[in-house]
Design a protein around this motif. Sequence first.
Motif, PDB file in Angstrom:
ATOM      1  N   UNK A  79       0.826  -1.193   0.000  1.00  0.00           N
ATOM      2  CA  UNK A  79       0.000   0.000   0.000  1.00  0.00           C
ATOM      3  C   UNK A  79       0.871   1.258   0.000  1.00  0.00           C
ATOM      4  N   UNK A  80       0.412   2.298  -0.695  1.00  0.00           N
ATOM      5  CA  UNK A  80       1.060   3.602  -0.691  1.00  0.00           C
ATOM      6  C   UNK A  80       0.231   4.530   0.195  1.00  0.00           C
ATOM      7  N   UNK A  81       0.619   4.761   1.467  1.00  0.00           N
ATOM      8  CA  UNK A  81      -0.159   5.666   2.310  1.00  0.00           C
ATOM      9  C   UNK A  81      -0.181   7.071   1.713  1.00  0.00           C
ATOM     10  N   UNK A  82      -1.356   7.693   1.723  1.00  0.00           N
ATOM     11  CA  UNK A  82      -1.485   9.034   1.150  1.00  0.00           C
ATOM     12  C   UNK A  82      -0.841  10.046   2.089  1.00  0.00           C
ATOM     13  N   UNK A  83      -0.017  10.913   1.529  1.00  0.00           N
ATOM     14  CA  UNK A  83       0.672  11.923   2.315  1.00  0.00           C
ATOM     15  C   UNK A  83      -0.114  13.234   2.339  1.00  0.00           C
TER      16      UNK A  83
ATOM     17  N   UNK B 151      13.505  -4.538 -10.530  1.00  0.00           N
ATOM     18  CA  UNK B 151      12.279  -4.640  -9.741  1.00  0.00           C
ATOM     19  C   UNK B 151      11.188  -3.776 -10.365  1.00  0.00           C
ATOM     20  N   UNK B 152       9.979  -4.299 -10.450  1.00  0.00           N
ATOM     21  CA  UNK B 152       8.923  -3.576 -11.154  1.00  0.00           C
ATOM     22  C   UNK B 152       7.549  -4.016 -10.661  1.00  0.00           C
ATOM     23  N   UNK B 153       6.609  -3.095 -10.700  1.00  0.00           N
ATOM     24  CA  UNK B 153       5.207  -3.374 -10.404  1.00  0.00           C
ATOM     25  C   UNK B 153       4.359  -2.753 -11.504  1.00  0.00           C
ATOM     26  N   UNK B 154       3.180  -3.336 -11.723  1.00  0.00           N
ATOM     27  CA  UNK B 154       2.264  -2.874 -12.761  1.00  0.00           C
ATOM     28  C   UNK B 154       0.918  -2.582 -12.118  1.00  0.00           C
ATOM     29  N   UNK B 155       0.311  -1.447 -12.485  1.00  0.00           N
ATOM     30  CA  UNK B 155      -0.946  -1.064 -11.833  1.00  0.00           C
ATOM     31  C   UNK B 155      -1.707  -0.077 -12.707  1.00  0.00           C
ATOM     32  N   UNK B 156      -2.774   0.482 -12.127  1.00  0.00           N
ATOM     33  CA  UNK B 156      -3.598   1.454 -12.845  1.00  0.00           C
ATOM     34  C   UNK B 156      -4.804   0.779 -13.453  1.00  0.00           C
ATOM     35  N   UNK B 157      -4.972   0.976 -14.750  1.00  0.00           N
ATOM     36  CA  UNK B 157      -6.104   0.375 -15.460  1.00  0.00           C
ATOM     37  C   UNK B 157      -5.919  -1.119 -15.675  1.00  0.00           C
ATOM     38  N   UNK B 158      -4.773  -1.622 -15.311  1.00  0.00           N
ATOM     39  CA  UNK B 158      -4.448  -3.039 -15.449  1.00  0.00           C
ATOM     40  C   UNK B 158      -3.842  -3.508 -14.129  1.00  0.00           C
ATOM     41  N   UNK B 159      -4.204  -4.696 -13.707  1.00  0.00           N
ATOM     42  CA  UNK B 159      -3.630  -5.209 -12.466  1.00  0.00           C
ATOM     43  C   UNK B 159      -4.232  -4.537 -11.245  1.00  0.00           C
TER      44      UNK B 159
ATOM     45  N   UNK C 285      -4.900  -1.515  -8.182  1.00  0.00           N
ATOM     46  CA  UNK C 285      -5.076  -0.079  -8.066  1.00  0.00           C
ATOM     47  C   UNK C 285      -3.764   0.578  -7.703  1.00  0.00           C
ATOM     48  N   UNK C 286      -3.555   1.819  -8.106  1.00  0.00           N
ATOM     49  CA  UNK C 286      -2.240   2.447  -7.937  1.00  0.00           C
ATOM     50  C   UNK C 286      -1.843   2.601  -6.476  1.00  0.00           C
ATOM     51  N   UNK C 287      -2.815   2.800  -5.591  1.00  0.00           N
ATOM     52  CA  UNK C 287      -2.491   2.968  -4.174  1.00  0.00           C
ATOM     53  C   UNK C 287      -2.380   1.635  -3.455  1.00  0.00           C
ATOM     54  N   UNK C 288      -2.659   0.561  -4.160  1.00  0.00           N
ATOM     55  CA  UNK C 288      -2.624  -0.776  -3.569  1.00  0.00           C
ATOM     56  C   UNK C 288      -1.271  -1.455  -3.752  1.00  0.00           C
ATOM     57  N   UNK C 289      -0.377  -0.852  -4.543  1.00  0.00           N
ATOM     58  CA  UNK C 289       0.923  -1.476  -4.780  1.00  0.00           C
ATOM     59  C   UNK C 289       1.812  -1.346  -3.547  1.00  0.00           C
ATOM     60  N   UNK C 290       2.907  -2.088  -3.545  1.00  0.00           N
ATOM     61  CA  UNK C 290       3.845  -2.029  -2.425  1.00  0.00           C
ATOM     62  C   UNK C 290       4.738  -0.790  -2.545  1.00  0.00           C
ATOM     63  N   UNK C 291       5.205  -0.245  -1.426  1.00  0.00           N
ATOM     64  CA  UNK C 291       6.191   0.839  -1.510  1.00  0.00           C
ATOM     65  C   UNK C 291       7.378   0.389  -2.350  1.00  0.00           C
TER      66      UNK C 291
END
Length: 466
Positions: A1-5, A148-156, A158-164
């Motif tokens: 998760x990416x905590x909102x700042x 190292x890479x992660x994929x998110x957004x309209x695919x995979x 949600x953007x805030x659900x990825x790991x730091x």
Amino acid sequence: MIPVQGVQGQKIAVLGLGRSGLATARALKAGGAEPLLWDDSAEARAKAEAEGFACTDLMRNGAFDGVAALITSPGIPHLYPQPNKVIARALALGVPVDNDIGLFFRSFATTAWDNFEVAPKVVCVTGSNGKSTTTALIHHILTVAGRPTQMAGNIGRGVLDIDPPQDGEVVVLELSSYQTELARALTPDVAVFTNLSPDHLDRHQGMGGYFAAKRRLFAEGGPDRCIIGVDELEGQFLAGQLAQGREDDRVIRISSGQKLDDFGWSVFARKGFLAEWRRGKQVASIDLREIPGLPGAHNHQNACAAYAATRALGIAPRVIESALLSFAGLPHRSQLVGERGGVRFINDSKATNVDSAAKALQAFPRIRWIVGGMGKDGGIAALQPFLGSVVKAYLIGFSARDFALQIGDTPHEICETMDRAVARAAAEAEPGEVVLLAPAAASFDQYPNFEKRGEDFTAKVRALIG
């Protein structure tokens, strides 16, 4: 998760509790905010309440008292054809409206990066067609390269659900026009524009608004590198606006069909070969013709976009070529479902508009074409120039009879259902032909989404061929 700042102690309203909405609520809570959630669906509200969130009808009097911002899901109209009533109220009250993409970009970088050798980067992909394949292909190349890479957004995810992010990680995001239009923060390191064709025009009040929504990622995002598809006028215009001149290699022009050897940096595919040119010299070439996961000129454009993006990140051509060869493709996008008696069955259920269907029809020489669904404005009359490879069309769904009137002298049969269309096409297909699902229409008459339509086609084919 990416905590909102920057939201500590604030009340933040969240409208829409699908995948991105719930991920946003969790990220806001992790950042110290008090999320106030709403969705018209009682089932969605119940799911949120089961996680301990408070649901508040945002249309009741005083609902926005003390609320610092409204975060809305991308599928909810915020301007055209008319704004959702909750968003309209927030705008009237002067409450800032944002989405999860905006929150992501203002929260992605943290003080933890001070200890990294290489700062993480964000690659964003937008455009009308090919976004998902290009995004997945960039992610695949980076994985093969050991980044190292992660994929998110309209695919995979949600953007805030990825790991730091880790040291040197690359996050690859697919972004729709709904997302780029509303996000209050857009700061990608590399941004990709694949192409532009008519779609979502009601949401953007026409092509001008649609293009403007895509353009924000580049004009307001200020990426270090821009990869721009120049096979349409809009892409040529955008590249011209971003570059200081033809030698400016901060803009990498890409094409499927055009030779681009007169620019500072370009990547193009012609006759099945990808070529990279820099300052008037060819520096790399890849034969795309026999790569099974990337059939057709439209996928060659996707390959050019992914190649350019990963070259901009420092990946070597040989590594990229190896990754292209091992790319399996995505479901519902020129996906090979199976083969029987020399007949291939291809699932391109994602071809929901005329432009994407035209690209699919150009990818194969002899086609048994399954087409139809909930037709969009203009129908499929514009596909007439691309029907030379169609042996016969099998029409399904709500618009089947309308579509039959728009394909001229092309042999056709009105099948109405997927079951009958697959059975008839398979029975009549001859060795060397392709049974292609490329609907050129939305799925909502018979299916909840294009994925379910593609899954039905796949299931019918596999039951038939064993």
